[in-house]
Design an enzyme around this catalytic site. Structure first.
Site, PDB file in Angstrom:
ATOM      1  N   GLY A 132      26.441  40.488  60.864  1.00  0.00           N
ATOM      2  CA  GLY A 132      27.009  39.470  61.754  1.00  0.00           C
ATOM      3  C   GLY A 132      26.040  38.325  61.982  1.00  0.00           C
ATOM      4  O   GLY A 132      26.446  37.161  62.057  1.00  0.00           O
ATOM      5  N   TRP A 143      25.999  36.250  58.826  1.00  0.00           N
ATOM      6  CA  TRP A 143      27.226  35.450  58.732  1.00  0.00           C
ATOM      7  C   TRP A 143      27.023  34.079  59.362  1.00  0.00           C
ATOM      8  O   TRP A 143      27.580  33.080  58.896  1.00  0.00           O
ATOM      9  CB  TRP A 143      28.371  36.185  59.423  1.00  0.00           C
ATOM     10  CG  TRP A 143      29.647  35.399  59.507  1.00  0.00           C
ATOM     11  CD1 TRP A 143      30.647  35.352  58.581  1.00  0.00           C
ATOM     12  CD2 TRP A 143      30.066  34.531  60.582  1.00  0.00           C
ATOM     13  NE1 TRP A 143      31.662  34.511  59.002  1.00  0.00           N
ATOM     14  CE2 TRP A 143      31.328  34.002  60.229  1.00  0.00           C
ATOM     15  CE3 TRP A 143      29.494  34.161  61.791  1.00  0.00           C
ATOM     16  CZ2 TRP A 143      32.023  33.120  61.054  1.00  0.00           C
ATOM     17  CZ3 TRP A 143      30.171  33.277  62.614  1.00  0.00           C
ATOM     18  CH2 TRP A 143      31.435  32.771  62.243  1.00  0.00           C
ATOM     19  N   HIS A 144      26.211  34.021  60.421  1.00  0.00           N
ATOM     20  CA  HIS A 144      26.027  32.760  61.131  1.00  0.00           C
ATOM     21  C   HIS A 144      25.265  31.732  60.308  1.00  0.00           C
ATOM     22  O   HIS A 144      25.477  30.530  60.487  1.00  0.00           O
ATOM     23  CB  HIS A 144      25.296  32.995  62.452  1.00  0.00           C
ATOM     24  CG  HIS A 144      26.178  33.520  63.537  1.00  0.00           C
ATOM     25  ND1 HIS A 144      26.509  34.842  63.647  1.00  0.00           N
ATOM     26  CD2 HIS A 144      26.821  32.882  64.547  1.00  0.00           C
ATOM     27  CE1 HIS A 144      27.311  35.008  64.696  1.00  0.00           C
ATOM     28  NE2 HIS A 144      27.524  33.834  65.255  1.00  0.00           N
ATOM     29  N   GLY A 145      24.387  32.161  59.457  1.00  0.00           N
ATOM     30  CA  GLY A 145      23.631  31.170  58.696  1.00  0.00           C
ATOM     31  C   GLY A 145      22.690  31.811  57.702  1.00  0.00           C
ATOM     32  O   GLY A 145      22.288  32.976  57.846  1.00  0.00           O
ATOM     33  N   PHE A 149      28.311  26.710  60.228  1.00  0.00           N
ATOM     34  CA  PHE A 149      28.539  28.079  59.785  1.00  0.00           C
ATOM     35  C   PHE A 149      29.812  28.205  58.981  1.00  0.00           C
ATOM     36  O   PHE A 149      30.086  29.247  58.429  1.00  0.00           O
ATOM     37  CB  PHE A 149      28.573  29.035  60.981  1.00  0.00           C
ATOM     38  CG  PHE A 149      27.348  28.923  61.862  1.00  0.00           C
ATOM     39  CD1 PHE A 149      26.098  28.754  61.306  1.00  0.00           C
ATOM     40  CD2 PHE A 149      27.456  28.961  63.243  1.00  0.00           C
ATOM     41  CE1 PHE A 149      24.973  28.644  62.098  1.00  0.00           C
ATOM     42  CE2 PHE A 149      26.331  28.864  64.054  1.00  0.00           C
ATOM     43  CZ  PHE A 149      25.101  28.701  63.470  1.00  0.00           C
TER      44      PHE A 149
END
Length: 475
Positions: A321, A324-326, A475
């Protein structure tokens, strides 16, 4: 950028005016064209990517639903997932993994490493629409959802412009039936949509952009060398900046959708009033946290296979997770901090014989407020890694907590921060016991009108001079 406020307002107004003069089928075609124009404004080449994945998933889903052969169904599911995650991996993480590989070789003593000079542009919103596509194909495979009959309907579900760039991530079972069904103009919902847009602009321009002035100054060193006061100012300011920024965008997206007759899921429920890290993730970026729960944590085994595997599943989910953001190790660390916090919290609950964190603690109890204060600071420490450009920068910034130097300007900065964050926090307190949008959706029309006028006044008088792009656009 197309999401400059004046341009977006003109775009949305034109779409809405034409939209409500058309029949349902024509409405969907109009919205699909408008959404592709909206997305292609960044770079028309990105349209090929979203169109290709949309067409593949549409036909794969129909083929899965029409087949009783398990092997064929699994092959089609695998094809869809490989294409979707392949696009995401190449366009979002290629540069990250190449740079990490080169850094690892240098750390091992290979100082003259071959460099592949290939910088791939990140398509806006690819993380968001990829997760929607994956949710759709998995739900069809599991028999939870019937595949869309119309490519136009499915393409609109994926690309509907209010949620396309930064969410909220829409569940197929929630949004797709709305796309397929006729929609009628509802003046009450329309007015509520306008108020949501104003709420989002208030959170973004008044709260987030003003707090960004302090956060940027602290993290860039313009407030001076990092010390306890600078770290506190920068961290608190960024905590409110990202909340105001992302919840503001979510409100604008939800309000825009309501002007078109759609309902988007609530994405935030006063996260800084949470009393546990589990409760925080029930309130923060709800569309992502529920996606991670349903499509990653539970398929990994959830809490079904013993404590050790539960902790492994928690850590895996939060690390991915974070990634996923960056494409940066700082986001992995941020996810890891939350994974460790969730694991430690679960360990203590098990030791105390408490199965689950309370979802709705007593708002004004001293114990609840102590929990909120402790949790808020754990979240803030994680935010430092989220904000800093590198792991070394985040550690150096946090080391400033060991040095206390007070300068009068710090007091001014703290008062400035309190001025622009207190209204958001007070609204959250007010909403906590009355529902998510008590101020915006109460049946008492004069009160809603007064709230709308107040927000327009605050936006006009207190909006920051320096406007920043929405954080989650990256993102």
């Amino acid at each position: 950028m197309f999401f400059d406020t004046p341009i977006y307002v003109v775009f949305l107004t034109l779409v809405v005016l034409v939209y409500w003069r058309l029949e349902c089928r024509q409405q969907n075609i109009l919205l699909l064209v408008a959404s592709y124009v909206f997305y292609g404004w960044w770079d028309p080449r990105f349209l090929v990517l979203i169109a290709a994945s949309t067409i593949v998933d549409f036909h794969c889903a129909r083929a899965i639903a029409g087949s009783d052969e398990l092997g064929r169904r699994r092959a089609l599911l695998s094809l869809s997932l490989i294409i979707n995650f392949g696009f995401l991996g190449v366009f979002k993480y290629f540069n990250f993994f190449m740079d990490s590989f080169a850094a690892a070789l240098q750390a091992l003593g290979f100082h003259q490493t071959p460099t592949l000079v290939l910088r791939i542009l990140l398509p806006p919103g690819i993380s968001f629409y990829t997760f929607q596509e994956v949710a759709y194909i998995v739900d069809v495979y599991q028999g939870k959802l019937k595949p869309a009959r119309s490519l136009v309907d499915y393409a609109l579900f994926i690309s509907l412009f209010p949620h396309l760039i930064a969410g909220p991530i829409q569940r197929p079972s929630h949004l797709l039936p709305q796309v397929q069904a006729p929609r009628r103009f509802d003046s009450e919902r329309f007015f509520n949509g306008l108020l949501l847009i104003l709420s989002g602009l208030f959170r973004k321009t008044v709260i987030a952009d003003n707090c960004a002035l302090l956060a940027d100054a602290a993290f860039s060193g313009r407030l001076g060398r990092a010390n306890a006061a600078v770290v506190a100012i920068g961290t608190y300011a960024f905590a409110w900046q990202i909340y105001g920024d992302f919840s503001g965008y979510s409100d604008i997206a939800r309000g825009s959708a309501q002007l078109l007759g759609f309902h988007f899921m609530v994405n935030f429920r006063q996260p800084y009033l949470a009393t546990s890290i589990q409760d925080f993730w029930r309130r923060w970026h709800i569309s992502l946290s529920t996606w991670l729960r349903d499509y990653l944590y539970i398929p990994l085994g959830g809490s079904r296979d013993g404590e050790r595997r539960t902790y492994r599943n928690l850590m895996t989910t939060m690390l991915l997770g974070g990634l996923w953001h960056g494409a940066n190790w700082t986001f992995v660390i941020w996810g890891g901090i939350h994974g460790v916090a969730l694991s430690v919290e679960r360990l203590f609950r098990r030791a105390l014989g408490v199965e689950d964190a309370p979802a709705a603690p007593v708002l004004w109890s001293a114990r609840a407020w102590l929990s909120r204060i402790v949790l808020f600071h754990v979240v803030c420490i994680a935010w430092v890694f989220f904000r800093a450009p590198g792991i070394g920068d985040a550690i150096a910034f946090l080391r400033g907590l060991g040095t206390f130097v007070w300068i009068p300007e710090y007091g001014v900065a703290l008062r400035f921060l309190a001025l622009f964050t207190l209204p958001l926090f007070v609204i959250d307190l007010f909403n906590e016991s009355r529902g998510e949008e008590y101020l915006l959706e109460t049946s008492f029309a004069p009160r809603r009108l007064a709230v709308g006028i107040a927000m327009m006044t605050f936006i006009t008088l207190l909006a920051a001079n320096q406007l920043n792009a929405f954080i989650y656009f990256q993102f």
